[in-house]
Write an enzyme that holds these catalytic residues in place. Sequence first.
Site, PDB file in Angstrom:
ATOM      1  N   ASP A  19      35.113  60.603  27.525  1.00 32.96           N
ATOM      2  CA  ASP A  19      35.856  61.724  28.190  1.00 32.96           C
ATOM      3  C   ASP A  19      35.907  60.942  29.542  1.00 32.96           C
ATOM      4  OD1 ASP A  19      35.870  65.075  27.792  1.00 32.96           O
ATOM      5  OD2 ASP A  19      35.884  64.339  29.833  1.00 32.96           O
ATOM      6  N   TYR A  27      53.836  70.576  28.952  1.00 29.95           N
ATOM      7  CA  TYR A  27      52.860  70.886  27.790  1.00 29.95           C
ATOM      8  C   TYR A  27      53.764  70.669  26.541  1.00 29.95           C
ATOM      9  CZ  TYR A  27      48.967  72.324  24.858  1.00 29.95           C
ATOM     10  OH  TYR A  27      47.796  72.566  23.939  1.00 29.95           O
TER      11      TYR A  27
HETATM   12  N1  LIG Z   1      42.126  75.601  23.298  1.00 30.22           N
HETATM   13  C1  LIG Z   1      42.986  76.124  22.711  1.00 30.22           C
HETATM   14  O1  LIG Z   1      43.438  77.060  22.289  1.00 30.22           O
HETATM   15  C2  LIG Z   1      43.960  75.094  22.174  1.00 30.22           C
HETATM   16  C3  LIG Z   1      45.196  75.481  21.234  1.00 30.22           C
HETATM   17  C4  LIG Z   1      46.082  74.279  21.160  1.00 30.22           C
HETATM   18  C5  LIG Z   1      45.874  73.064  21.352  1.00 30.22           C
HETATM   19  N2  LIG Z   1      45.134  72.538  21.848  1.00 30.22           N
HETATM   20  C6  LIG Z   1      44.704  71.322  22.359  1.00 30.22           C
HETATM   21  O2  LIG Z   1      43.583  70.834  21.977  1.00 30.22           O
HETATM   22  C7  LIG Z   1      43.036  69.884  22.845  1.00 30.22           C
HETATM   23  C8  LIG Z   1      41.633  69.965  23.507  1.00 30.22           C
HETATM   24  O3  LIG Z   1      41.566  71.512  24.179  1.00 30.22           O
HETATM   25  P1  LIG Z   1      40.460  72.123  24.559  1.00 30.22           P
HETATM   26  O4  LIG Z   1      40.642  73.765  24.952  1.00 30.22           O
HETATM   27  O5  LIG Z   1      39.215  71.992  23.488  1.00 30.22           O
HETATM   28  O6  LIG Z   1      40.251  71.365  26.291  1.00 30.22           O
HETATM   29  P2  LIG Z   1      39.063  71.567  27.112  1.00 30.22           P
HETATM   30  O7  LIG Z   1      39.569  71.629  28.570  1.00 30.22           O
HETATM   31  O8  LIG Z   1      38.105  72.374  26.673  1.00 30.22           O
HETATM   32  O9  LIG Z   1      38.731  69.939  27.034  1.00 30.22           O
HETATM   33  C9  LIG Z   1      39.492  68.865  27.412  1.00 30.22           C
HETATM   34  C10 LIG Z   1      38.575  67.799  28.089  1.00 30.22           C
HETATM   35  O10 LIG Z   1      39.471  66.682  28.175  1.00 30.22           O
HETATM   36  C11 LIG Z   1      38.964  66.225  29.331  1.00 30.22           C
HETATM   37  N3  LIG Z   1      39.991  65.279  30.071  1.00 30.22           N
HETATM   38  C12 LIG Z   1      40.637  65.810  31.197  1.00 30.22           C
HETATM   39  N4  LIG Z   1      41.318  64.943  31.599  1.00 30.22           N
HETATM   40  C13 LIG Z   1      41.034  63.587  30.970  1.00 30.22           C
HETATM   41  C14 LIG Z   1      41.628  62.302  31.095  1.00 30.22           C
HETATM   42  N5  LIG Z   1      42.397  61.751  31.695  1.00 30.22           N
HETATM   43  N6  LIG Z   1      41.195  61.236  30.050  1.00 30.22           N
HETATM   44  C15 LIG Z   1      40.123  61.862  29.298  1.00 30.22           C
HETATM   45  N7  LIG Z   1      39.496  62.934  29.086  1.00 30.22           N
HETATM   46  C16 LIG Z   1      40.107  63.984  29.924  1.00 30.22           C
HETATM   47  C17 LIG Z   1      38.183  66.836  30.103  1.00 30.22           C
HETATM   48  O11 LIG Z   1      37.230  66.573  30.959  1.00 30.22           O
HETATM   49  C18 LIG Z   1      37.625  67.920  29.020  1.00 30.22           C
HETATM   50  O12 LIG Z   1      36.331  67.419  28.590  1.00 30.22           O
HETATM   51  C19 LIG Z   1      44.176  69.738  24.144  1.00 30.22           C
HETATM   52  O13 LIG Z   1      44.966  68.661  23.557  1.00 30.22           O
HETATM   53  C20 LIG Z   1      44.875  71.013  23.756  1.00 30.22           C
HETATM   54  O14 LIG Z   1      46.253  70.843  24.139  1.00 30.22           O
HETATM   55  C21 LIG Z   1      43.962  73.641  22.411  1.00 30.22           C
END
Ligand SMILES: NC(=O)c1ccc[n+]([C@@H]2O[C@H](COP(=O)([O-])OP(=O)(O)OC[C@H]3O[C@@H](n4cnc5c(N)ncnc54)[C@H](O)[C@@H]3O)[C@@H](O)[C@H]2O)c1
Length: 258
Positions: free
Chosen positions: A35, A153
Amino acid sequence: MTSKQVAFITGAASGLGKKIGESLLKEGKIVVFSDINQAALDEVVKEYQANGFHASGAICDVTNEESMNEAIDTVMALYGRLDILINNAGIQHVAMIEDFPTDRYRFMIDMMLVGPFIATKKVMPIMKNQKFGRIINMASIQAVVGFAGKAGYNSAKHGLVGLTKVAALESADSGITVNAVCPGYVDTPLLTNQMQDLAKTRGVDEADVLEEVLWPLIPQKRLLDVQEIADYVSFLISDKAKAITGQAIIMDGGYTIQ
Ligand SMILES: NC(=O)c1ccc[n+]([C@@H]2O[C@H](COP(=O)([O-])OP(=O)(O)OC[C@H]3O[C@@H](n4cnc5c(N)ncnc54)[C@H](O)[C@@H]3O)[C@@H](O)[C@H]2O)c1
């Protein structure tokens, strides 16, 4: 070299990445959580190590190729193998195209499309040499349908499906599979925090948002649980799924079928 399978997950200090890592740990794999947020990463690694799991942390900014390469070099130095790459880091920004800052758009492409590209580029020779690998790209239903206000996105996630197909083709005869997982509405703080806004913009009471706004869009009338996504990723990584490659697998309770 360790005899256990080793997974490397980006953006894994929170949300889906963390939950997927936890599932893989419970299956007896070694998980390297990575991360950009050092403090959050340390907490996660400490939590799992305290519970007796083989977890470690590698700081990594997915938008920086040097940082990505260093993190993956660390995994190889520590364990001598890398079986599973999960490109998970992602962010959202909502604005109509005419108001969407161009540098924000570029950043989102950098993070959610170029990031997975540089990670895949780095692990491909390792996995080809091992004659085994599993790459999972965390996409979204926004990789297959358009959403107004989500140009950054949508573009990144659609592109990620293209990258998934090319990477799958280029590694299909090397025991490697590459797939994109496309979740719909997941029960995460990200979504529940939006309930108030949704209520306001749709002119309904907050208590009625699910019934009035979301359920008409989701035939199963429920939000996905993060564990369901982690379980599906575990299946894709398993030997049972070795024929599945280059796919964008939609998990959305029926959202995209109507
Ligand atoms: N949560 C949802 O409902 C959902 C639905 C569909 C897809 N997704 C996808 O799942 C993935 C995770 O989503 P989430 O909701 O768990 O997100 P989240 O915000 O809980 O976690 C994202 C993590 O990425 C880290 N991060 C940010 N910038 C970064 C960088 N430059 N390099 C490395 N790490 C970095 C953040 O510190 C955080 O820990 C994403 O790709 C999102 O698009 C999420």
